[in-house]
Design an enzyme around this catalytic site. Structure first.
Site, PDB file in Angstrom:
ATOM      1  N   GLY A 102     -20.850   8.468 -12.746  1.00 26.19           N
ATOM      2  CA  GLY A 102     -21.205   7.499 -12.074  1.00 26.19           C
ATOM      3  C   GLY A 102     -22.088   6.657 -13.087  1.00 26.19           C
ATOM      4  N   CYS A 160     -20.111  14.993 -15.100  1.00 30.26           N
ATOM      5  CA  CYS A 160     -21.218  14.172 -15.535  1.00 30.26           C
ATOM      6  C   CYS A 160     -22.210  13.846 -14.485  1.00 30.26           C
ATOM      7  CB  CYS A 160     -20.636  12.885 -16.154  1.00 30.26           C
ATOM      8  SG  CYS A 160     -21.680  11.693 -17.108  1.00 30.26           S
ATOM      9  N   TYR A 161     -22.564  12.409 -13.818  1.00 28.56           N
ATOM     10  CA  TYR A 161     -23.242  12.284 -13.008  1.00 28.56           C
ATOM     11  C   TYR A 161     -23.188  13.382 -11.906  1.00 28.56           C
ATOM     12  CZ  TYR A 161     -26.125   9.840  -9.420  1.00 28.56           C
ATOM     13  OH  TYR A 161     -27.158   9.496  -8.339  1.00 28.56           O
ATOM     14  N   HIS A 183     -16.077  14.437 -19.757  1.00 29.99           N
ATOM     15  CA  HIS A 183     -15.125  13.776 -19.042  1.00 29.99           C
ATOM     16  C   HIS A 183     -13.740  14.877 -19.250  1.00 29.99           C
ATOM     17  CE1 HIS A 183     -17.417  10.590 -17.012  1.00 29.99           C
ATOM     18  NE2 HIS A 183     -17.984  10.640 -18.233  1.00 29.99           N
ATOM     19  N   GLU A 222     -11.175  14.434 -17.468  1.00 30.71           N
ATOM     20  CA  GLU A 222      -9.995  13.458 -17.096  1.00 30.71           C
ATOM     21  C   GLU A 222      -9.626  12.628 -18.207  1.00 30.71           C
ATOM     22  OE1 GLU A 222     -13.300  13.310 -16.213  1.00 30.71           O
ATOM     23  OE2 GLU A 222     -13.754  11.182 -15.818  1.00 30.71           O
ATOM     24  N   SER A 264      11.113  -7.851  -2.055  1.00 27.92           N
ATOM     25  CA  SER A 264      11.028  -8.681  -3.050  1.00 27.92           C
ATOM     26  C   SER A 264      11.922  -8.370  -4.329  1.00 27.92           C
ATOM     27  CB  SER A 264       9.591  -8.971  -3.622  1.00 27.92           C
ATOM     28  OG  SER A 264       9.209  -7.825  -4.084  1.00 27.92           O
ATOM     29  N   GLY A 265      12.303  -6.933  -4.220  1.00 27.04           N
ATOM     30  CA  GLY A 265      13.076  -6.577  -5.228  1.00 27.04           C
ATOM     31  C   GLY A 265      12.308  -5.832  -6.301  1.00 27.04           C
ATOM     32  N   GLY A 266      10.927  -5.952  -6.093  1.00 25.42           N
ATOM     33  CA  GLY A 266       9.891  -5.216  -7.020  1.00 25.42           C
ATOM     34  C   GLY A 266      10.138  -3.835  -6.723  1.00 25.42           C
ATOM     35  N   VAL A 267       9.379  -2.914  -7.295  1.00 26.18           N
ATOM     36  CA  VAL A 267       9.289  -1.519  -6.975  1.00 26.18           C
ATOM     37  C   VAL A 267       8.973  -1.230  -5.803  1.00 26.18           C
ATOM     38  CG1 VAL A 267       8.878   0.652  -8.114  1.00 26.18           C
ATOM     39  CG2 VAL A 267       9.167  -1.212  -9.702  1.00 26.18           C
ATOM     40  N   ASP A 268       7.527  -1.695  -5.514  1.00 24.98           N
ATOM     41  CA  ASP A 268       6.891  -1.174  -4.354  1.00 24.98           C
ATOM     42  C   ASP A 268       7.603  -1.547  -3.015  1.00 24.98           C
ATOM     43  OD1 ASP A 268       5.135  -0.390  -6.378  1.00 24.98           O
ATOM     44  OD2 ASP A 268       3.794  -2.322  -5.867  1.00 24.98           O
ATOM     45  N   LYS A 313       1.116   3.978  -9.108  1.00 21.85           N
ATOM     46  CA  LYS A 313       2.635   3.343  -9.324  1.00 21.85           C
ATOM     47  C   LYS A 313       3.630   4.252 -10.057  1.00 21.85           C
ATOM     48  CE  LYS A 313       4.303  -0.724 -10.229  1.00 21.85           C
ATOM     49  NZ  LYS A 313       4.221  -2.040  -9.037  1.00 21.85           N
TER      50      LYS A 313
END
Ligand code: XMP
Length: 517
Positions: free
Chosen positions: A58, A85-86, A175, A177, A229-233, A373
């Site tokens: 942070g 870290c923090y 870090h 990650e 909508s035809g979108g992935v989600d 995603k």
């Protein structure tokens, strides 16, 4: 967390830019995890029964007044803790160590020497081997708290990692990650598997099974609608709900007249192939009539959003007795609204279906709330979505209206549509489409002078926007090879009547946004 995830890791967020990355890395190791604000109560933590707790980094200093903290109780739960870290400095402070305040931040690569490989650094080479890690911190530990020992050091931080001698409490100053920390995956895996005793069971296959079960339980015999909508989600959401409750689901696909070239046909063909129950509504005239002479971006968005809700309600009434609305909310949206930073200020009125549940008094079904995603794409693949659909670039709800600066007319839609089709075609044939987050054309509200043959022209300008991004929160313009840009520009100027100039947008987000309006 639900009982569907018996093996879970709790990440407490202290506001680091990389908190989401911690979650992604843990999930890549096939362990389920969730991010919650640092202020989560001890009772909630206890009830969640996490296998381990990670305290994120942070921007604060533990010496700040109002520095974010956790209750010391957290160390009495017999749950392993890893502070990053923090998070590590906070552990030290709470446990009675001394933190040296620093006037400057150490930021960037550093070399780590490991002196203890019993758990967190299991399997890693010890001194004199040095490992490259990524640091980003101001304060550092001057004196270890009682009961703790140093397990690694770096030139600028003698205590670059520490652990408690008997309890499962660990801290790392670097870090793990971020990809620049070469041993990051090993360190996190050691924490998950050796220290917390997790097993790698979280994958998209098990997610699909538990999500299907969850939807069945929630929906019962009720009717569900979903705006596609035809979108992935939205498509993955519909596929999951379809898998769970089949024909109780009706999907509504609204053509608002602001779609890309052939989009409605292509998307409908895909949806049919996927066996979804879809109602197609051609409402292009309604939207275009409402948008006539509207130039203000926010007004455009509001008009489109409102009309969409109206149409959706009409369809729901035709179906009758609808109880649920399925929506493709993803995990980053959820974190945004609950995280340390709190709900972010509205920069644009996004997510035009956002108003639907309140207006229609429907209960939400949001099966993707836990996913990032890339995980949604994996689920889509498992559910049989064709690759072309899975890798489609995101397309905003207000469509081409927010890529036409100024008035939205049939003629200006034609120009942006044709230019857009050329951009997409060239991106696909050159192999760059999959490497970028989004690529599209924008029509500017100005005209410029040009020359074509012997004639002076006074025509439109098209801007090309191609960006790299991980989650649309930040983005950078794609360094596309000059030859591809040249081809796109030549083709637009030659093939799209009314355009004599093409510009390439070289702004990053922030401070620009991805869309122009
Ligand atoms: P900005 O322009 O804010 O966009 O950088 C971030 C991402 O969101 C998409 N976008 C939208 N998506 N409804 C949507 O469903 C909207 O109103 C909307 N506006 C922007 C944009 O394409 C980008 O991927």
């Amino acid at each position: 967390m639900t009982d569907l995830h018996e093996q879970n890791i709790l990440i407490l967020d202290f506001g680091s830019q990389t908190t989401q990355l911690i979650a992604r890395r843990i999930r890549e190791a096939k362990v389920y995890c969730e991010i919650h604000p640092f202020s989560l109560s001890i009772d909630r933590i206890r009830a969640m029964k996490p296998r381990g707790i990670v305290l994120s980094g942070g921007p604060s200093s533990v010496h700040d007044t109002d520095a974010p903290a956790v209750s010391p109780e957290i160390f009495n739960l017999s749950i392993p803790v890893l502070g990053i870290c923090y998070g590590m400095q906070l552990i030290s402070l709470i446990k009675g160590g001394k933190i040296e305040r620093s006037d400057y931040r150490e930021y960037g690569p550093a070399e780590l020497s490991i002196h203890d490989t019993s758990d967190l650094f299991h399997g890693l080479a010890t001194e004199p081997v040095r490992h490259q890690v990524w640091m980003s911190h101001g304060d550092r530990i001057q004196e270890l708290p009682r009961g703790f020992i140093s397990i690694a050091g770096s030139d600028s931080s003698p205590v670059a990692a520490m652990k408690h001698e008997t309890l499962k409490i660990f801290g790392v100053q670097f870090h793990p990650e971020v990809v620049h920390t070469e041993i990051g995956v090993d360190v996190l895996s050691n924490f998950l598997f050796r220290v917390c005793g997790c097993s790698p069971t979280w994958d998209m296959h098990s997610f699909i099974e538990s999500a299907t079960e969850g939807i069945r339980r929630q929906a019962g015999t009720g009717r569900v609608i979903c705006a596609l909508s035809g979108g992935v989600d939205s498509t993955v959401t519909a596929l999951l709900v379809n898998r769970a409750v089949g024909r109780q689901l009706t999907c509504v696909f609204v053509n608002n007249g602001l779609l890309r070239r052939n989009e409605a046909e292509v998307v409908l063909a895909f949806l049919e192939q996927l066996n979804l129950n879809v109602r197609y509504v051609d409402a292009a005239d309604r939207f275009l009539a409402l948008l006539s002479r509207v130039e203000d971006p926010e007004k455009k968005r509001k008009i489109i959003g409102r009309e969409f809700i109206r149409i959706f309600e009409e369809e729901a009434n035709k179906i009758g007795d609808v109880n649920f609305l399925a929506q493709g909310t993803l995990y980053p949206d959820v974190i945004e609204s609950v995280s340390f930073k709190g709900p972010s200020a509205t920069i644009k009125s996004h997510h035009n279906v956002g108003g639907l549940p309140e207006v229609m008094k429907l209960e939400l079904i949001e099966p993707l709330r836990e996913l990032f995603k890339d995980e949604v794409r994996k689920v889509g693949r498992e559910l049989g979505m064709p690759d072309e659909l899975i890798h489609r670039h995101p397309f905003p709800g207000p469509g081409l209206a927010i890529r036409i600066l100024g008035d939205v007319t049939e003629e200006r839609l034609r120009i942006v549509r044709e230019a857009d089709a050329i951009v997409l075609e060239e991106m696909k044939t050159s192999g760059w489409y999959r490497k970028t987050w989004q690529s599209f054309a924008v029509l500017l509200p100005i005209r410029t002078v040009g020359v074509m043959g012997d004639e002076r022209t006074y025509d439109h300008v098209v801007a090309i926007r191609i960006v790299d991004s991980l989650d649309a929160m930040t983005a950078d313009w794609t360094r596309l090879p000059a030859e591809i840009l040249a081809r796109i520009s030549n083709r637009i100027i030659n093939e799209v009547r009314g355009v004599n100039r093409v510009c390439y947008d070289i702004s990053s987000k922030p401070p620009a946004t991805i869309e122009w309006e």
